[in-house]
Each structure stands twice: as structure tokens, then as C-alpha cells.
Design a protein around this motif. Structure first.
Motif, PDB file in Angstrom:
ATOM      1  N   ALA A 199     122.488  97.547  40.357  1.00  0.00           N
ATOM      2  CA  ALA A 199     123.045  96.458  41.141  1.00  0.00           C
ATOM      3  C   ALA A 199     122.447  96.474  42.549  1.00  0.00           C
ATOM      4  N   PHE A 200     122.601  95.371  43.247  1.00  0.00           N
ATOM      5  CA  PHE A 200     122.024  95.211  44.582  1.00  0.00           C
ATOM      6  C   PHE A 200     122.525  96.286  45.531  1.00  0.00           C
TER       7      PHE A 200
ATOM      8  N   LYS B 108     119.817  93.785  38.713  1.00  0.00           N
ATOM      9  CA  LYS B 108     120.617  93.188  37.646  1.00  0.00           C
ATOM     10  C   LYS B 108     121.049  91.772  38.034  1.00  0.00           C
ATOM     11  N   PRO B 109     121.149  90.861  37.088  1.00  0.00           N
ATOM     12  CA  PRO B 109     120.759  90.995  35.675  1.00  0.00           C
ATOM     13  C   PRO B 109     119.244  91.037  35.541  1.00  0.00           C
ATOM     14  N   ILE B 110     118.759  91.908  34.675  1.00  0.00           N
ATOM     15  CA  ILE B 110     117.327  92.151  34.556  1.00  0.00           C
ATOM     16  C   ILE B 110     116.606  90.893  34.087  1.00  0.00           C
TER      17      ILE B 110
ATOM     18  N   ARG C 252     121.416  95.079  25.995  1.00  0.00           N
ATOM     19  CA  ARG C 252     120.517  93.961  26.326  1.00  0.00           C
ATOM     20  C   ARG C 252     119.155  94.501  26.790  1.00  0.00           C
ATOM     21  N   LEU C 253     119.182  95.541  27.617  1.00  0.00           N
ATOM     22  CA  LEU C 253     117.928  96.126  28.083  1.00  0.00           C
ATOM     23  C   LEU C 253     117.141  96.707  26.916  1.00  0.00           C
ATOM     24  N   GLN C 254     117.830  97.327  25.988  1.00  0.00           N
ATOM     25  CA  GLN C 254     117.146  97.875  24.810  1.00  0.00           C
ATOM     26  C   GLN C 254     116.455  96.769  24.019  1.00  0.00           C
TER      27      GLN C 254
END
Length: 251
Positions: free
Chosen positions: A79-80, A98-100, A15-17
Motif C-alpha cells: 500500500a502507499f 496496490k492495486p497492482i 490475484r497477484l499469482q
């Protein structure tokens, strides 16, 4: 702009890509473990930018830099983990939760493009940050806040705040007396100032104080609804992505 992604959750990496592709960031590769990352860095030219998760399948990503001298700017995508957030803010391009979020990612990439820090500016003391992660030190968090009420300054003790929330570009403290006070700050700036023992960010809009939670109710789509002692103006919903961490925080 050449980049790599170091992320052990493959769906999150893909997803980040996709998000980076829309920002014209060329992702050279996606790495999923400490060992794999070390091998890649030893065999390849270092990229301009690393999108770095912290918890990988075989350890903390900081172990990579025990072996490799980092030559790239870093945007944390993790993550947090509030006790380390302040250190990351001071030493990296940005820290994305996250989620970005698409807009936050775009801002972070633009920030790199505008400043392109030198190696001296992006040098990170990974030993100090690892100490924060593995053995977080008890540090002083903000115990009181101030809000302007007419011509007066209201002092608000942190333990009197049931929740912090954002609305119409303003940030408010909802207190046990049933009032909402407008603060001269943002939720993002509050993040390193709030004790993680008392406050948790349940969504992009709300931080809640564990000491003022009256009830927690199952909600649609695997989410949770929080009822506070006094605050009832809006629904407080724990976003699905944060339910697991929220439950761990409660314990």
C-alpha cells in the motif's frame, strides 16, 4: 523463474499469482505472515524473486530478515507509503502500488529478467528501512518546480500547486492562478519529491494538495469526487481502492 508471494490479504495474493502465471513466473508458494515466512525460508531453497508486502498480519515483513539472510531479489507490492518509497527504489528491483497494475508488474518482472542482480546488488539494509517505516524522519521535500513557458522559465512554488495531473503522456502542475504548466517529469518521479503532509495520489492520474480542496462529494461505486479552489477542467475522482487511505490522510 521461481518466486514466492508474501501477502496477508489472500484475495490480493491470489490475484497477484494469476497475473504472474500469465507472465510465466512460477509461484512456489504464498505466505501470509512473518512467522509463516520465517518457517518457510528455514526449510526451503530461496526463490529468485520475492513479491513482498510490508504490513503483515503479525508485524512488518522486515522482521523476517532479522532472522533470515535474504538471498532473493525483491519487488515490493504494498500500500502507499511515500516516506519509504525512495529507499525501496534504491534498494530493490521495483516498488508496485496496490492495486497492482498489469503493465507495471510485467515491466518489473522484465526488469528482473534483464538484470538479474547479484547478491551484492540486491542486498537491502533492512535496519535502515525499518527505521524509516517505524520512525519516519522529517526530510526536505521539493519546495518549487520549474516549467518552460515560451522562452522563459516559470518558477512554481509547491504550495501554489492545487494538483499535479497527467494527460496525453504529459505531466502538469495546475496552480492557484488557474493555469496548467507542463513539467519535464512524470507522476512517478514526483512521488518521492512531494510532501505526504500536503499531497496525496488519489488516482493514477492525480495528486491533490490538501490546502486547496474546496469540497469532497460522495460519488458512484463508493468513490469520492474532489473539488479544488480553481482547477475545474476535469473531474478528480478518488479511486475506490484509495478511499480508505485518503480519509486517513485527511485526518
Amino acid at each position: 523463474m521461481k518466486a514466492i508471494i508474501i501477502e496477508d490479504e489472500k484475495p490480493a495474493a491470489r490475484r497477484l499469482q494469476r497475473l504472474l502465471s500469465s507472465l510465466e513466473v512460477d509461484v512456489a508458494t504464498m505466505l501470509h505472515s512473518v512467522e509463516e515466512s520465517i518457517d518457510w525460508f528455514q526449510a526451503n531453497t530461496h526463490p529468485d524473486l520475492i513479491f513482498l508486502d510490508i504490513q503483515l498480519s503479525d508485524g512488518l515483513s522486515f522482521e523476517i530478515f532479522d532472522v533470515i539472510e535474504v538471498k532473493s531479489a525483491i519487488i515490493f507490492t504494498t500500500a502507499f507509503d511515500e516516506y519509504a518509497l525512495q529507499a525501496f527504489k534504491l534498494n530493490s528491483i521495483d516498488y508496485l502500488l496496490k492495486p497492482i497494475d498489469d503493465e507495471e508488474l510485467e515491466i518489473a518482472v522484465k526488469k528482473y529478467g534483464e538484470f538479474k542482480p547479484t547478491e551484492e546488488k540486491i542486498s537491502v539494509d533492512f535496519e535502515d528501512i525499518k527505521k524509516l517505516l517505524v520512525n519516519p524522519l522529517e526530510r526536505e521535500y521539493k519546495k518549487r518546480f520549474t516549467a518552460k513557458v515560451g522562452q522563459h522559465i516559470k518558477i512554481i512554488n509547491a504550495d501554489e500547486v492545487e494538483c499535479f495531473f497527467s494527460e496525453n503522456k504529459g505531466t502538469y502542475a495546475a496552480t492557484t492562478d488557474g493555469r496548467n504548466y507542463l513539467l519535464d517529469t512524470t507522476l512517478e518521479n514526483l512521488e518521492p519529491e512531494l510532501s505526504p503532509k500536503s499531497f496525496f495520489r488519489v488516482s493514477r492520474k492525480f495528486y491533490v494538495n490538501i490546502h486547496h480542496i474546496k469540497d469532497i462529494i460522495s460519488y458512484t461505486n463508493s468513490r469520492l469526487q474532489i473539488k479544488l479552489n480553481s482547477f475545474s477542467e476535469q473531474e478528480i475522482i478518488v479511486s475506490r481502492e484509495r478511499v480508505k487511505d485518503f480519509k486517513l490522510w485527511l485526518e
